[in-house]
Write an enzyme that holds these catalytic residues in place. Sequence first.
Site, short mmCIF file in Angstrom:
data_model
loop_
_atom_site.label_atom_id
_atom_site.label_comp_id
_atom_site.label_asym_id
_atom_site.label_seq_id
_atom_site.Cartn_x
_atom_site.Cartn_y
_atom_site.Cartn_z
N GLN A 103 26.56 44.58 7.61
CA GLN A 103 25.63 45.69 7.76
C GLN A 103 25.26 46.26 6.39
O GLN A 103 26.13 46.53 5.56
CB GLN A 103 26.22 46.80 8.62
CG GLN A 103 25.19 47.89 8.94
CD GLN A 103 25.77 49.06 9.69
OE1 GLN A 103 26.52 49.84 9.12
NE2 GLN A 103 25.43 49.20 10.97
N TYR A 173 21.49 58.22 8.85
CA TYR A 173 21.41 57.67 7.50
C TYR A 173 19.94 57.50 7.11
O TYR A 173 19.04 57.84 7.86
CB TYR A 173 22.21 56.37 7.42
CG TYR A 173 23.71 56.58 7.30
CD1 TYR A 173 24.28 57.84 7.46
CD2 TYR A 173 24.57 55.52 7.04
CE1 TYR A 173 25.65 58.04 7.34
CE2 TYR A 173 25.95 55.72 6.92
CZ TYR A 173 26.48 56.98 7.08
OH TYR A 173 27.83 57.17 6.96
N GLY A 318 33.74 48.80 19.44
CA GLY A 318 34.24 49.30 18.17
C GLY A 318 35.70 49.63 18.25
O GLY A 318 36.58 48.83 17.92
N ARG A 319 36.01 50.82 18.75
CA ARG A 319 37.40 51.29 18.76
C ARG A 319 38.30 50.43 19.65
O ARG A 319 39.50 50.31 19.38
CB ARG A 319 37.44 52.75 19.22
CG ARG A 319 36.85 53.71 18.19
CD ARG A 319 36.52 55.06 18.78
NE ARG A 319 35.45 54.94 19.76
CZ ARG A 319 35.12 55.93 20.60
NH1 ARG A 319 35.77 57.06 20.57
NH2 ARG A 319 34.14 55.76 21.46
N ALA A 390 57.72 56.65 21.12
CA ALA A 390 58.49 56.07 20.01
C ALA A 390 59.52 55.08 20.54
O ALA A 390 59.64 53.95 20.04
CB ALA A 390 59.17 57.18 19.20
N GLU A 409 66.61 56.59 29.62
CA GLU A 409 65.71 57.76 29.67
C GLU A 409 66.32 58.82 30.59
O GLU A 409 66.68 58.52 31.73
CB GLU A 409 64.33 57.33 30.19
CG GLU A 409 63.39 58.45 30.62
CD GLU A 409 63.16 59.50 29.55
OE1 GLU A 409 63.13 60.68 29.89
OE2 GLU A 409 63.00 59.11 28.36
N ALA A 454 72.11 60.39 27.52
CA ALA A 454 73.03 59.78 26.56
C ALA A 454 73.96 60.84 25.96
O ALA A 454 73.56 61.98 25.72
CB ALA A 454 72.26 59.09 25.45
#
Length: 641
Positions: A103, A173, A318-319, A390, A409, A454
Amino acid sequence: MTAFPNLFSPFRIGSLNTRNRIVMSPMETHLCNAEGFVTKELINYYRERALGGAGYITVENSAVDPVGRVNDGMMCIHNDTFIPELKNLVDAVHAVEGKIVLQLSHAGREALPYFTGTGTVAPSAIPSPLTKEMPKELTIDEIKAIINAFACGAERALKAGFDGIEIHMAHGYLVNQFFSAESNTRTDDYGGDATRRARFGREIVEGIRKKVPADYPVICRISADEYTETGLKLEESKEIAKILERAGASAIHVSACNYASAFLNIPCYYLDEGCFIHLAEGIKAIVNIPVLAVGRIQDPAMAEEALKENKADLIVLGRSLIADPYWPNKVKEGSLDDIQVCFSCNRCIESISDKKLICTVNPYIGKDERIHLQQTAKPKKVLIVGGGPAGMSAAITLAGRGHDVSLWEKSGELGGNLRYASMPPKKEPVKKYLRYITKQIEKKHIPVELNKEANEDNIKQFGADVVVLAQGAKDVPVEINGMRESGALTVKQAFSSLDTIGNNVAIIGGAAEGCELADFLSSRGKKVFVIEMRRVLGLGLVAHPRFHVCERLRKQGATLIVNAKVTEIGSDYIIISRRRQPDEKLEGFDTIVIPTLHQHNTELEPMLQSFAPEVYTIGDAKEGRTALEAIAEGVEIGLKI
């Protein structure tokens, strides 16, 4: 046979033959160096997406003139010194049987003077809606020079081996500025009616056609609707599209918006999927060249339908390809459960303003070669404590490398804070991601124990070689006078207590989770007050979703109070204090919601170090953070062990 025959049929734009109808959108990465040269990181990034099966890759906007460079993350092609590194990029994509288009761009008044060192230029002296900088109105000679710069950029792209070029005529643009009466008030041959305003773009196409072969793809990306009061609308864009076709354009890539309507551009999760397809359909109805559709197209069934119904010829992602480079291959194979879902949170867009591209769900950006996990030579018995983002990403990464992984968990389901993040309206992408990551845990055959809290004893009894603590933060309610006797709920408790929450609700704290809870309750008919001590609501969200959630709350009749501190709460009232104003008592609330501090949760770590060979703390347990950091830390620890 694929379930999406149109999406995976071959196509041709001039000399460019594609294996399917999927095109990667030109999205800036900031992975080039400060001078705009291609880097190894950039090559790896695009190579991976070619391997992932896209029909062709469109490389991010590249400056044909240093004055039009929007920031120091923008690639360049304004002289021949850039050709060798660009050729390396092309060769890397071609080596994996990919196709690649470059582009070409000039930002005009949207360039940043503090970076370029020069003033901005535009068709008319009208300030940028973003920077508020006043541009210099281009002279005819300067216009001709920029037209030539685009033509020379295309010639360089051809020399570097690109399979085609795309001209950036969208998003506010320079070329878009000429097209639009909102930014072009010239009275010469480059301003006036649509035909004269299209002249600049037409002459760019004609200039490029003189320097490249007749069948070389020259694609024009336009904003068919600027979504502003006086900007371009579809009917006028149809005229411009026909002018570009007659000038020699090979295809029209139909996008939308400018900087004044940036909250709609790169549509976040508050906007419907496929929100610009109707614009592509409108352009396709009046041109005889291929048309590309874009605009948060995530569902392959939606892409297939748009092609089947002749609304577009190609589908631009795109994403989705940032989040999962292998989206095309997975869809073709029918492995839809394995697609790593884009949140549409726009963290990627926020990141490229001053640093390299990042993605909430894909921490491999810029390190794409690491996607292909190396098997460990020394498998270890690993216990993951905590099934939030995580812990789950760590478990998947470790199992993928050959470790023996188990996951505990303490609650009855996986997901951690993402469960609450998925509950507000329009957060379906988060729900989809939760389904995806849970499915990956199942596919890796990772043993999961729910309702398992835990402690030192049961971890010691388990006998792991490695313990990864990802049990989340300690949520500590903010101390407010009267809070302990008031019966106030935390945000998490409020999300889980819809059936018992009254009709009048005060939410103290209007950051991201407070606003999303307010939206959750307002959309269910509750009368909501949001009180925020700072002057801006929705902090913690990227600008796009922050704008939309605030607009939703206003339309739903929520009372939004900023610059106000809550000094006292009771069972049905709050007292707020504002600068230079007397304290005010607001009462009649059925439910009051208070914010919490997300504090580290590391007490287990020193206890375990006496007997566990390796102990790591990640995610919110280490420090309160977003899903982006949590997922990335999980992957990093998975690669480290």
